[in-house]
Scaffold this motif. Structure first.
Motif, PDB file in Angstrom:
ATOM      1  N   GLU A  80       0.738  -1.075  -0.031  1.00  0.00           N
ATOM      2  CA  GLU A  80       0.100  -0.006  -0.129  1.00  0.00           C
ATOM      3  C   GLU A  80       0.827   1.288   0.103  1.00  0.00           C
ATOM      4  N   ILE A  81       1.994   1.217   0.912  1.00  0.00           N
ATOM      5  CA  ILE A  81       2.800   2.363   0.893  1.00  0.00           C
ATOM      6  C   ILE A  81       3.747   2.373  -0.358  1.00  0.00           C
ATOM      7  N   ALA A  82       3.881   1.049  -0.900  1.00  0.00           N
ATOM      8  CA  ALA A  82       4.811   1.216  -2.239  1.00  0.00           C
ATOM      9  C   ALA A  82       4.033   1.968  -3.428  1.00  0.00           C
ATOM     10  N   LEU A  83       2.597   1.609  -3.420  1.00  0.00           N
ATOM     11  CA  LEU A  83       1.762   2.366  -4.421  1.00  0.00           C
ATOM     12  C   LEU A  83       1.821   3.714  -4.318  1.00  0.00           C
ATOM     13  N   MET A  93      16.627   6.953   8.076  1.00  0.00           N
ATOM     14  CA  MET A  93      15.944   6.661   9.277  1.00  0.00           C
ATOM     15  C   MET A  93      14.400   5.752   8.931  1.00  0.00           C
ATOM     16  N   GLU A  94      14.020   5.243   9.740  1.00  0.00           N
ATOM     17  CA  GLU A  94      12.719   4.556   9.473  1.00  0.00           C
ATOM     18  C   GLU A  94      11.871   4.582  10.876  1.00  0.00           C
ATOM     19  N   TYR A  95      10.613   4.729  10.691  1.00  0.00           N
ATOM     20  CA  TYR A  95       9.795   4.612  12.028  1.00  0.00           C
ATOM     21  C   TYR A  95       8.562   3.764  11.831  1.00  0.00           C
ATOM     22  N   ASP A  96       7.618   3.385  12.846  1.00  0.00           N
ATOM     23  CA  ASP A  96       6.484   2.687  12.741  1.00  0.00           C
ATOM     24  C   ASP A  96       5.453   3.372  12.071  1.00  0.00           C
ATOM     25  N   THR A  97       5.282   4.470  12.600  1.00  0.00           N
ATOM     26  CA  THR A  97       4.097   5.467  12.127  1.00  0.00           C
ATOM     27  C   THR A  97       4.500   7.090  11.895  1.00  0.00           C
ATOM     28  N   VAL A  98       4.360   7.290  10.528  1.00  0.00           N
ATOM     29  CA  VAL A  98       4.903   8.827  10.252  1.00  0.00           C
ATOM     30  C   VAL A  98       3.716   9.425   9.924  1.00  0.00           C
ATOM     31  N   GLN A  99       3.604  10.766  10.419  1.00  0.00           N
ATOM     32  CA  GLN A  99       2.769  11.878   9.910  1.00  0.00           C
ATOM     33  C   GLN A  99       3.368  13.072   9.279  1.00  0.00           C
ATOM     34  N   LEU A 100       2.961  13.505   8.113  1.00  0.00           N
ATOM     35  CA  LEU A 100       3.763  14.461   7.246  1.00  0.00           C
ATOM     36  C   LEU A 100       2.850  15.587   7.631  1.00  0.00           C
ATOM     37  N   VAL A 101       3.703  16.864   7.661  1.00  0.00           N
ATOM     38  CA  VAL A 101       3.318  18.125   8.026  1.00  0.00           C
ATOM     39  C   VAL A 101       3.019  18.635   6.488  1.00  0.00           C
ATOM     40  N   PRO A 102       1.998  19.633   6.332  1.00  0.00           N
ATOM     41  CA  PRO A 102       1.728  19.879   4.898  1.00  0.00           C
ATOM     42  C   PRO A 102       2.493  21.032   4.229  1.00  0.00           C
ATOM     43  N   ASP A 103       3.931  21.022   4.517  1.00  0.00           N
ATOM     44  CA  ASP A 103       4.681  22.007   3.843  1.00  0.00           C
ATOM     45  C   ASP A 103       5.438  21.325   2.713  1.00  0.00           C
ATOM     46  N   PHE A 104       4.942  20.267   2.089  1.00  0.00           N
ATOM     47  CA  PHE A 104       5.823  19.748   1.243  1.00  0.00           C
ATOM     48  C   PHE A 104       4.965  20.264  -0.219  1.00  0.00           C
ATOM     49  N   ILE A 105       5.542  19.883  -1.313  1.00  0.00           N
ATOM     50  CA  ILE A 105       4.968  20.552  -2.390  1.00  0.00           C
ATOM     51  C   ILE A 105       3.825  19.681  -2.992  1.00  0.00           C
ATOM     52  N   SER A 106       2.749  19.970  -3.533  1.00  0.00           N
ATOM     53  CA  SER A 106       1.621  19.148  -4.049  1.00  0.00           C
ATOM     54  C   SER A 106       1.568  18.881  -5.535  1.00  0.00           C
ATOM     55  N   ASN A 133       4.964   0.865   8.844  1.00  0.00           N
ATOM     56  CA  ASN A 133       3.660   0.265   9.101  1.00  0.00           C
ATOM     57  C   ASN A 133       2.646   1.545   8.398  1.00  0.00           C
ATOM     58  N   SER A 134       2.456   2.436   9.112  1.00  0.00           N
ATOM     59  CA  SER A 134       1.251   3.403   8.579  1.00  0.00           C
ATOM     60  C   SER A 134       1.818   4.803   8.417  1.00  0.00           C
ATOM     61  N   ILE A 135       0.847   5.650   7.732  1.00  0.00           N
ATOM     62  CA  ILE A 135       1.279   6.864   7.466  1.00  0.00           C
ATOM     63  C   ILE A 135      -0.158   7.797   7.505  1.00  0.00           C
ATOM     64  N   TYR A 136       0.162   8.933   7.968  1.00  0.00           N
ATOM     65  CA  TYR A 136      -0.818  10.060   7.914  1.00  0.00           C
ATOM     66  C   TYR A 136      -0.515  11.203   7.006  1.00  0.00           C
ATOM     67  N   ILE A 137      -1.296  11.384   5.849  1.00  0.00           N
ATOM     68  CA  ILE A 137      -0.781  12.383   5.046  1.00  0.00           C
ATOM     69  C   ILE A 137      -1.869  13.354   4.668  1.00  0.00           C
ATOM     70  N   PRO A 138      -1.650  14.454   4.733  1.00  0.00           N
ATOM     71  CA  PRO A 138      -2.467  15.639   4.219  1.00  0.00           C
ATOM     72  C   PRO A 138      -3.168  15.577   3.094  1.00  0.00           C
ATOM     73  N   LYS A 142      -3.530   1.339   5.808  1.00  0.00           N
ATOM     74  CA  LYS A 142      -2.335   1.734   6.141  1.00  0.00           C
ATOM     75  C   LYS A 142      -1.910   3.356   5.800  1.00  0.00           C
ATOM     76  N   ILE A 143      -2.810   4.021   5.112  1.00  0.00           N
ATOM     77  CA  ILE A 143      -2.627   5.330   4.586  1.00  0.00           C
ATOM     78  C   ILE A 143      -3.911   6.104   4.892  1.00  0.00           C
ATOM     79  N   HIS A 144      -3.714   7.075   6.133  1.00  0.00           N
ATOM     80  CA  HIS A 144      -4.701   7.721   6.570  1.00  0.00           C
ATOM     81  C   HIS A 144      -4.717   9.166   6.054  1.00  0.00           C
ATOM     82  N   ILE A 145      -5.726   9.622   5.560  1.00  0.00           N
ATOM     83  CA  ILE A 145      -5.873  11.080   4.957  1.00  0.00           C
ATOM     84  C   ILE A 145      -6.356  11.930   6.023  1.00  0.00           C
ATOM     85  N   LEU A 146      -5.521  13.020   6.201  1.00  0.00           N
ATOM     86  CA  LEU A 146      -5.850  14.128   7.040  1.00  0.00           C
ATOM     87  C   LEU A 146      -6.414  15.222   6.147  1.00  0.00           C
TER      88      LEU A 146
END
Length: 587
Positions: free
Chosen positions: A263-266, A433-446, A476-481, A494-498
């Motif tokens: 899921e993360i790979a996709l 680095m790697e972590y179990d759960t990652v949350q991204l701050v919305p300051d990346f380019i879209s 494991n999982s990610i929270y992405i804006p 595994k992919i949670h939308i903020l």
């Protein structure tokens, strides 16, 4: 362990090769096995990206009994070759702007800050030359790496002076009249055209190699192996180049990631497909990623940002909401986030903003009359890190000392990092680095930002890479804006939308509609607005409660949970209390 066919093909290869390896694909394991199958009498050099990778790799090679492998970084190799054979003294950091004004006797007419602006560009020109494969400063055109229009105009006007002072700075270091920088002795190493006594040279993280070190690598008589990920090149601002593209070697691929699931790979592949908007040929094989990881751990949680500013703002928001969080950790040490590369402190900028010149320690900032003058300096030097400090001061002002003090009180040292309840980092600091759960701050380019941007393709390519690197830090999982999600991407477990429909937007709608109520506009009631934002008033279900519980345990802030569910912060806090999550999970 059982090797994949891709790994076997690499291990059985002969001659010079390059390996394009996706995030988490076991490239270190592959390289170790490659070294293990070479003749026992072979002398092998492994070039690591930084000191921490060097220490880790040394342990791994030693544990396999590979004592014929020497592990170095580019700088440790150059230091041994140049510094230890000379009377040079090395500085711990680059020269600060005011130091260069004094050392080089920079005097300029016109604006008071002109000399400091020239010095800033001298520092950058010197770094550009030292990281290049050029033989002389005059062989380079510094304007090629100046992107801002105001900075370009300034450099064009003072180019002869900037080039002359750059040459004088390098000459003083070469003659040992002043301390040398780390960039300088690496450049000296490249210019000495060294021939290293090794049969094989394994160059890791090749996508971020400097042209200087790449030149040394290509000139060796040894069998050369360069490994990296085309899409993890994120150090263009340090004049790194994608050496995998420059190496005319047989190409191998490592496409299976053992770090994360498919899921993360996709998600990662869809982000990389944004490069189609850059009108450049994209290596489709290098985009192929197969996720075979299956971790369900949820212990190590991280919040990752594109910029220092974005990260600090999220950290401030986080600890303000979660007062019961006792221990946090910033990758690279928290103090590094309150200083620009030139040594300017956040507190100096705050004191300038408040007109307290007597409290300013930094000599450059002390010369500034006010914030307008500082911002003019930033415009003409492209000093983006200093610009970030200015933005933090604008946003938080006199609250800064208390905020930073609170962050520092909760911060644990590196050797106690595992005790941290949440880890904060920019992408550059969490590389590797790697972590179990990652949350991204919305300051990346879209993707929309890519399409609408007028920036050059190389810069946009690196912005896409930054989001890709951030997204692939998770096990494991990610929270992405929501705005960073690729178009038509389907949410998975595994992919949670903020989501972006926050309670503030609901409130704003009520205010705007009230203001617009007139003969021209239809009259709306609060009930009309409630219907428009129905999600904010939907009853809680068992499924929603389960999702809320998972997000709570994974350390997502109340504000971000409110965005995700399209509800108010008060509603989220009330539901947390109703479900007794604090009592049950204690976080």
């Amino acid at each position: 362990m059982e090797l994949t066919q891709e790994q076997v093909d690499i291990i059985n290869s002969t001659g010079n090769i390059k390996i394009n390896a996706v995030a988490g694909s076991g490239k270190t394991t592959t390289i170790i096995e490659y070294a293990r199958t070479r003749p026992a009498e072979s002398k092998i050099l492994y070039l690591a990206f930084n000191k921490s990778v060097k220490i880790d790799a040394s342990k791994k090679f030693a544990s396999k009994g590979l004592h014929n492998v020497k592990v170095e970084t580019a700088h440790s190799l150059a230091h041994r070759w140049i510094v230890q054979r000379s009377n040079y003294n090395v500085r711990s950091q680059d020269y600060r702007t005011y130091e260069l004004v004094e050392l080089l006797g920079i005097i300029a007419p016109g604006e008071k800050l002109t000399a400091y602006m020239i010095a800033n560009h001298v520092s950058r020109f010197a770094a550009y030359f030292c990281n290049s494969d050029a033989q002389k400063v005059q062989d380079l055109n510094y304007l090629e790496v100046v992107t801002d229009s105001k900075a370009d105009k300034f450099v064009t006007q003072y180019y002869p002076t900037i080039e002359l002072k750059t040459r004088q700075l390098l000459a003083k270091m070469d003659k040992a009249e002043i301390e040398i920088t780390h960039d300088f002795y690496l450049k000296k190493f490249q210019l000495s055209n060294p021939q290293l006594p090794y049969d094989y040279i394994l160059f890791d993280e090749g996508q971020d190699a400097s042209p200087a070190m790449l030149d040394v690598f290509f000139r060796q008589n040894a069998v050369k192996v360069i490994v990296g990920d085309t899409h993890q090149q994120i150090y263009g601002w340090r004049y790194a180049v994608n050496s995998l593209a420059k190496a005319d070697f047989k190409t191998f691929y490592l496409t299976r990631s053992f770090r994360f699931c498919n899921e993360i790979a996709l998600l990662a592949m869809d982000i990389l497909k944004w490069k189609k908007h850059l009108n450049e040929d994209v290596d489709q094989k290098a985009i192929k990623i197969i996720g075979v990881g299956n971790s369900s751990e949820n212990k190590v949680k991280a919040i990752l940002a594109r910029t220092n500013l974005g990260l600090l703002l999220k950290a401030i928001e986080y600890i303000s909401e979660k007062e019961n969080i006792k221990q946090i950790y910033f990758e690279g040490n928290i103090s590094s986030y309150t200083y620009a590369d030139n040594g300017t402190s956040l507190y100096d900028v705050l004191n300038l903003s408040n007109g307290k010149h007597n409290l300013i320690k930094d000599k450059l900032i002390k010369t500034m009359r006010d914030m307008d003058e500082l911002e003019e300096y930033i415009d003409k030097t492209e000093d983006r890190q200093l610009g970030m400090l200015v933005e933090i001061v604008k946003d938080y002002g006199d609250e800064i000392p208390e905020i930073i003090n609170t962050l520092k009180q909760k911060h644990v040292e590196k050797d106690e990092k595992e005790k941290a309840e949440i880890i904060f980092s920019t992408v550059h600091r969490c590389k590797g680095m790697e972590y179990d759960t990652v949350q991204l701050v919305p300051d990346f380019i879209s993707e929309k930002g890519i399409i609408d941007s007028s920036s050059d393709a190389a810069k946009l390519n690196e912005e896409i890479n930054l989001l890709y690197v951030a997204a692939t830090r998770t096990r494991n999982s990610i929270y992405i804006p929501e705005k960073l999600l690729p178009e038509n991407f389907i949410c998975t477990p595994k992919i949670h939308i903020l989501k972006e429909n926050t309670d503030e937007k609901v409130a704003q709608s009520v205010v705007e509609l009230a203001q617009l109520a007139s003969d021209t506009y239809k009259s709306y009631t609060v009930e009309d607005v409630r219907k428009k934002h129905a999600d904010a008033y939907m009853p809680w279900t068992i499924k929603l409660d389960d999702e809320l519980t998972v997000m709570y345990c994974e350390g997502i802030s109340v504000k971000d949970m409110a965005k995700h569910f399209g509800r108010t912060k008060g509603a989220i806090e009330s539901r947390i209390k109703k479900l007794e999550l604090k009592d049950i999970y204690g976080v």
